[in-house]
Design a protein around this motif. Structure first.
Motif, short mmCIF file in Angstrom:
data_model
loop_
_atom_site.label_atom_id
_atom_site.label_comp_id
_atom_site.label_asym_id
_atom_site.label_seq_id
_atom_site.Cartn_x
_atom_site.Cartn_y
_atom_site.Cartn_z
N ALA A 1 2.22 1.56 -3.57
CA ALA A 1 1.14 1.97 -4.47
C ALA A 1 0.81 3.45 -4.28
O ALA A 1 0.57 4.16 -5.26
CB ALA A 1 -0.10 1.12 -4.21
N ALA A 2 0.81 3.92 -3.05
CA ALA A 2 0.53 5.33 -2.79
C ALA A 2 1.67 6.21 -3.33
O ALA A 2 1.42 7.28 -3.90
CB ALA A 2 0.35 5.57 -1.30
N TYR A 3 2.91 5.75 -3.18
CA TYR A 3 4.05 6.51 -3.67
C TYR A 3 4.01 6.65 -5.19
O TYR A 3 4.29 7.71 -5.74
CB TYR A 3 5.35 5.83 -3.22
CG TYR A 3 6.60 6.53 -3.73
CD1 TYR A 3 7.04 7.70 -3.13
CD2 TYR A 3 7.32 6.01 -4.79
CE1 TYR A 3 8.18 8.34 -3.60
CE2 TYR A 3 8.45 6.64 -5.26
CZ TYR A 3 8.88 7.81 -4.66
OH TYR A 3 10.00 8.44 -5.12
N HIS A 4 3.67 5.57 -5.89
CA HIS A 4 3.60 5.59 -7.35
C HIS A 4 2.24 6.05 -7.86
O HIS A 4 2.01 6.07 -9.07
CB HIS A 4 3.92 4.20 -7.92
CG HIS A 4 5.35 3.81 -7.75
ND1 HIS A 4 6.38 4.40 -8.45
CD2 HIS A 4 5.93 2.88 -6.95
CE1 HIS A 4 7.53 3.85 -8.10
NE2 HIS A 4 7.28 2.91 -7.17
N GLN A 5 1.35 6.36 -6.94
CA GLN A 5 -0.01 6.80 -7.27
C GLN A 5 -0.70 5.81 -8.20
O GLN A 5 -1.26 6.17 -9.23
CB GLN A 5 0.01 8.21 -7.87
CG GLN A 5 0.53 9.24 -6.90
CD GLN A 5 0.61 10.62 -7.51
OE1 GLN A 5 0.45 10.81 -8.71
NE2 GLN A 5 0.86 11.60 -6.65
N ARG A 6 -0.66 4.55 -7.80
CA ARG A 6 -1.30 3.47 -8.55
C ARG A 6 -2.40 2.85 -7.70
O ARG A 6 -2.31 2.80 -6.49
CB ARG A 6 -0.29 2.36 -8.90
CG ARG A 6 0.93 2.83 -9.64
CD ARG A 6 0.70 2.78 -11.13
NE ARG A 6 1.79 3.35 -11.86
CZ ARG A 6 2.65 2.66 -12.57
NH1 ARG A 6 2.53 1.37 -12.67
NH2 ARG A 6 3.61 3.27 -13.21
N ASP A 7 -3.42 2.35 -8.36
CA ASP A 7 -4.50 1.64 -7.68
C ASP A 7 -4.35 0.16 -7.98
O ASP A 7 -4.97 -0.38 -8.88
CB ASP A 7 -5.86 2.17 -8.17
CG ASP A 7 -7.00 1.66 -7.34
OD1 ASP A 7 -6.75 1.21 -6.21
OD2 ASP A 7 -8.15 1.68 -7.83
N TRP A 8 -3.49 -0.50 -7.20
CA TRP A 8 -3.16 -1.90 -7.46
C TRP A 8 -4.12 -2.88 -6.81
O TRP A 8 -4.17 -4.04 -7.18
CB TRP A 8 -1.74 -2.20 -6.98
CG TRP A 8 -0.69 -1.58 -7.84
CD1 TRP A 8 -0.84 -1.09 -9.10
CD2 TRP A 8 0.68 -1.41 -7.51
NE1 TRP A 8 0.35 -0.62 -9.57
CE2 TRP A 8 1.31 -0.80 -8.61
CE3 TRP A 8 1.45 -1.69 -6.39
CZ2 TRP A 8 2.65 -0.49 -8.63
CZ3 TRP A 8 2.79 -1.38 -6.41
CH2 TRP A 8 3.38 -0.78 -7.53
N SER B 1 0.83 -1.21 0.00
CA SER B 1 0.00 0.00 0.00
C SER B 1 0.86 1.26 0.00
O SER B 1 0.51 2.26 -0.64
CB SER B 1 -0.96 0.00 1.19
OG SER B 1 -0.26 0.03 2.40
#
Length: 102
Positions: A24-31, A21
């Protein structure tokens, strides 16, 4: 006491979910879906808690029934260990099969 890998893996699961998480937040992705993750974790933790509860009840019942034992098994005799191995496997087979039938 029986070694249960799941009990040791739970902290690793939670740590990896937190790391995932953060990445994902760092790369601004919704994994992943947070609702799915939390429901899976809740079911896993609930399964462990339920298992501890039922095993405690079974241990209490075994302790009460032990007073009425008919015979004792000589644990120094190797043939009893062979017999107990097959008896345990036999009972597990029928328990598992009954789980599919009932």
């Amino acid at each position: 006491m029986k070694f249960n890998l799941i009990h040791y893996a739970i902290p690793a699961f939670i740590t990896l979910v937190v790391i995932e998480s953060i990445v994902a937040a760092y790369h601004q992705r919704d994994w992943f879906e947070r609702k799915d993750t939390f429901s899976s974790l809740a079911m896993g933790i609930g399964n462990v808690i339920t298992g501890l509860f039922t095993k405690t009840i079974v241990l209490g019942i075994y302790s009460m029934v032990y007073k009425f034992k008919i015979f004792e098994i000589d644990l120094t005799n190797a043939w009893f260990w062979v017999f107990l191995f097959f008896a345990d496997d036999f009972t597990y087979y029928w328990h598992h099969r009954a789980g599919h039938e009932i």
